[in-house]
Design a protein around this motif. Sequence first.
Motif, PDB file in Angstrom:
ATOM      1  N   MET A   1       0.848  -1.166   0.000  1.00 40.17           N
ATOM      2  CA  MET A   1       0.000   0.000   0.000  1.00 40.17           C
ATOM      3  C   MET A   1       0.901   1.238   0.000  1.00 40.17           C
ATOM      4  O   MET A   1       1.853   1.319   0.761  1.00 40.17           O
ATOM      5  N   ASN A   2       0.581   2.192  -0.891  1.00 38.31           N
ATOM      6  CA  ASN A   2       1.427   3.381  -0.942  1.00 38.31           C
ATOM      7  C   ASN A   2       1.091   4.347   0.196  1.00 38.31           C
ATOM      8  O   ASN A   2       0.087   4.202   0.885  1.00 38.31           O
ATOM      9  N   ARG A   3       1.945   5.349   0.371  1.00 36.40           N
ATOM     10  CA  ARG A   3       1.806   6.262   1.511  1.00 36.40           C
ATOM     11  C   ARG A   3       0.515   7.063   1.481  1.00 36.40           C
ATOM     12  O   ARG A   3      -0.109   7.289   2.507  1.00 36.40           O
ATOM     13  N   SER A   4       0.106   7.532   0.297  1.00 35.35           N
ATOM     14  CA  SER A   4      -1.107   8.350   0.243  1.00 35.35           C
ATOM     15  C   SER A   4      -2.344   7.524   0.583  1.00 35.35           C
ATOM     16  O   SER A   4      -3.263   8.018   1.251  1.00 35.35           O
ATOM     17  N   THR A   5      -2.371   6.256   0.167  1.00 42.43           N
ATOM     18  CA  THR A   5      -3.494   5.381   0.507  1.00 42.43           C
ATOM     19  C   THR A   5      -3.522   5.124   2.009  1.00 42.43           C
ATOM     20  O   THR A   5      -4.573   5.185   2.646  1.00 42.43           O
ATOM     21  N   SER A   6      -2.365   4.870   2.573  1.00 43.10           N
ATOM     22  CA  SER A   6      -2.270   4.631   4.008  1.00 43.10           C
ATOM     23  C   SER A   6      -2.715   5.863   4.792  1.00 43.10           C
ATOM     24  O   SER A   6      -3.477   5.763   5.767  1.00 43.10           O
ATOM     25  N   MET A   8      -4.761   8.174   3.756  1.00 44.40           N
ATOM     26  CA  MET A   8      -6.199   8.333   3.586  1.00 44.40           C
ATOM     27  C   MET A   8      -6.951   7.396   4.531  1.00 44.40           C
ATOM     28  O   MET A   8      -7.918   7.807   5.166  1.00 44.40           O
ATOM     29  N   LEU A   9      -6.516   6.156   4.643  1.00 47.00           N
ATOM     30  CA  LEU A   9      -7.196   5.192   5.509  1.00 47.00           C
ATOM     31  C   LEU A   9      -7.129   5.620   6.973  1.00 47.00           C
ATOM     32  O   LEU A   9      -8.110   5.475   7.708  1.00 47.00           O
ATOM     33  N   VAL A  10      -5.993   6.165   7.387  1.00 49.82           N
ATOM     34  CA  VAL A  10      -5.857   6.660   8.757  1.00 49.82           C
ATOM     35  C   VAL A  10      -6.824   7.820   8.976  1.00 49.82           C
ATOM     36  O   VAL A  10      -7.493   7.898  10.007  1.00 49.82           O
ATOM     37  N   ARG A  11      -6.940   8.715   7.992  1.00 46.34           N
ATOM     38  CA  ARG A  11      -7.847   9.856   8.099  1.00 46.34           C
ATOM     39  C   ARG A  11      -9.306   9.407   8.133  1.00 46.34           C
ATOM     40  O   ARG A  11     -10.099   9.891   8.934  1.00 46.34           O
ATOM     41  N   VAL A  12      -9.669   8.455   7.275  1.00 42.12           N
ATOM     42  CA  VAL A  12     -11.049   7.956   7.238  1.00 42.12           C
ATOM     43  C   VAL A  12     -11.413   7.338   8.585  1.00 42.12           C
ATOM     44  O   VAL A  12     -12.500   7.567   9.108  1.00 42.12           O
TER      45      VAL A  12
END
Length: 72
Positions: A1-6, A8-12
């Motif tokens: 998983m790339n950094r931006s996806t990670s 985003m998931l933390v933010r969600v």
Amino acid sequence: MNRSTSRMLVRVKAVYLYIKEKGTVSTTEVAEEFGITDRTVQRDLNVLEHNGLVESPNRGQWTTTGKKVKIS
């Protein structure tokens, strides 16, 4: 998983927990709390809504559903 996806998931996850804690919040409240744009909040809320975790009983107002969630 790339950094931006990670990121985003933390933010969600954080958005979900914020809504759960507050009860009912507006899109603008979430945007101000997390320092993100209304559009980004809307994307995050769409992810949560698609997974049955939040709902909008009134336009622009969000609350969590009764769906059981295991948070890790």
